[in-house]
Scaffold this active site. Structure first.
Site, mmCIF file in Angstrom:
data_model
loop_
_atom_site.group_PDB
_atom_site.id
_atom_site.type_symbol
_atom_site.label_atom_id
_atom_site.label_comp_id
_atom_site.label_asym_id
_atom_site.label_seq_id
_atom_site.Cartn_x
_atom_site.Cartn_y
_atom_site.Cartn_z
ATOM 1 N N ILE A 134 0.843 -1.208 0.000
ATOM 2 C CA ILE A 134 0.000 0.000 0.000
ATOM 3 C C ILE A 134 0.876 1.256 0.000
ATOM 4 O O ILE A 134 1.751 1.385 0.850
ATOM 5 C CB ILE A 134 -0.904 0.056 1.263
ATOM 6 N N LYS A 203 5.088 -1.250 13.238
ATOM 7 C CA LYS A 203 4.490 -0.457 12.161
ATOM 8 C C LYS A 203 3.759 0.749 12.745
ATOM 9 O O LYS A 203 3.806 1.840 12.180
ATOM 10 C CB LYS A 203 3.543 -1.334 11.339
HETATM 11 N N1 HSE Z 1 4.755 -10.597 8.804
HETATM 12 C C1 HSE Z 1 4.198 -9.421 8.203
HETATM 13 C C2 HSE Z 1 2.680 -9.543 8.143
HETATM 14 C C3 HSE Z 1 4.774 -9.243 6.829
HETATM 15 O O1 HSE Z 1 2.161 -10.645 8.352
HETATM 16 O O2 HSE Z 1 2.012 -8.537 7.930
HETATM 17 C C4 HSE Z 1 4.514 -7.890 6.219
HETATM 18 O O3 HSE Z 1 5.041 -6.854 6.983
#
Ligand code: HSE
Length: 404
Positions: A134, A203
């Protein structure tokens, strides 16, 4: 000629090579220059990579890439946190632009690496670290020049979303769906970082720091994962005309800011309810623009590699965000003021649980050996303190916030 030094040839690295090979002509037409991967750093130079690579491209020596004057862009897609930090720091110090997909390194060293790149007039870009394919970070940086960021909220982990979607759709147990996700390559052999919320937390740390324009570290975020959810919890949640998602959220309040990653029960008609499987979605709220919503594949080889290459293209076209995008707001953590309604399931005695939550009770659901309650609006800290007073293990209970 634009020469790229690629660090790592795992899933994302292979995707980068694959897309570059496929789009050679278009990239040359667009940029006026040939774009190629000149060197690829790998741990084992003798391993068969299952793809056609030019003679001499593979190396096991990072210094060879670092000292190559023709290489102006480093694409870092390795997985070791500290090793990746060293590569990025050395590359920026040597005057090379850096693109990374590694959220762990961005999250841990965000301020330092952003400042180093700005001091050196170089790009440090990490679009693929949040939301997979995205395009979200670049648009947010642009929004933040015009808007005061007030809130960021999202489904940020594809693995958890895949597991929860299939549990809701099929009524199967957590362990069974986790195993399927592992067999299909969505979940890793050790799924801890995903299912315990760590990946979402990293994140969110990146998003929150950008959106609220102040330093919000991993330690500033409350986090609770999905690993203790059962099919009985899912059945109860469905009976509430709702579904469940792991949601990361940071927002300004009168007391400061709240930042948390938590399994969240949302009504079936709410914005995130139809974000299923490995898809991610992010909602940004800004002072002028109101709400913006982003949606797309949150993981996967080509979507992630595509995001990496969008950053590379921005460097080639000199259209990346210049300067340090991080703000200097002095933000006060107000997580202790976080209140919500909750769903709480505890394995064990009904009587003890009902006494403990008596003043906060909203509804009671019970079955042999399990009790689930929903509560009125209560401080989160109080809920945790009360559950801890029962002296039970983490896998004996499950908490979800209820979002109205
Ligand atoms: N392990 C991460 C997920 C990969 O499942 O979103 C992508 O950042």
């Amino acid at each position: 000629m634009i020469n790229i030094g690629l660090l790592g040839l795992g899933t994302v690295g292979k995707g980068v090579v694959e897309i570059l090979n496929k789009r050679q002509k278009e990239l040359e037409d667009l940029t006026g220059r040939k774009v190629r991967v000149k060197k690829i750093l790998v741990k084992n130079v003798d391993k068969d990579r299952g793809m056609d690579l030019e003679e001499g491209v593979i190396t096991g020596d990072f210094e060879e890439i670092l000292n190559d004057k023709d290489i102006s862009i480093i694409v870092e897609v390795t997985s070791d946190l500290e090793e990746s930090y060293t590569y990025i720091k050395k590359s920026l110090s040597a005057g090379k632009h850096v693109v990374t997909a590694n959220k762990a390194v961005v999250s841990k060293y965000f301020e330092e690496l952003s400042q180093l790149a700005a001091d050196k007039d170089l790009a440090f870009l990490y679009e693929a670290s949040v939301g997979g394919g995205i395009p979200v970070l670049k648009p947010l940086k642009e929004e933040l020049a015009l808007n005061k960021g007030i809130m960021i909220q999202g489904i940020l982990n594809g693995t958890c979303n895949y597991i929860l979607t299939r549990m809701v759709n099929e009524g199967k147990d957590y362990e069974e769906i986790l195993k399927i996700a592992q067999d299909l390559g969505y979940a890793e052999a050790d799924p801890t970082a995903d299912v315990e919320g760590e990946d979402t937390l990293r994140k969110l740390r990146i998003l929150a720091t950008l959106v609220l324009q102040g330093r919000i570290t991993e330690e500033d975020i409350l986090s609770y994962g999905i690993s203790s959810i059962t099919s009985w919890d899912i059945e109860n949640i469905k009976n509430m005309d709702s579904t469940i998602k792991l949601i990361g959220e940071a927002r300004l309040t009168d007391e400061g800011y709240i930042a948390l990653v938590h399994p969240t029960i949302i009504r079936n008609d709410s914005q995130f309810a139809n974000v299923d499987m490995v898809f991610n979605s992010i909602i940004f709220r800004g002072e002028n623009v109101g709400e913006l919503k982003f949606y797309g594949p949150g993981a996967g080889k080509l979507p992630t590699a595509n995001a990496v290459l969008r950053d590379v293209l921005d460097i080639i076209n000199d259209s990346y965000w210049k300067g340090n995008p991080l703000g200097t707001n002095k933000l006060k953590n107000a997580n202790h003021t976080f209140r919500s309604r909750y769903y709480i399931r505890i394995s064990g005695s009904d009587k003890e649980v009902l006494e403990l939550f008596q003043d906060a009770l909203d509804d009671i659901i019970s079955e042999e050996g399990n009790i689930a309650i929903t509560t009125k609006e209560v401080l989160y800290k109080e809920i945790l303190d009360r559950i801890q007073s029962l002296g039970i293990d983490r896998d004996q209970y499950f908490i979800a916030r209820i979002m109205d």
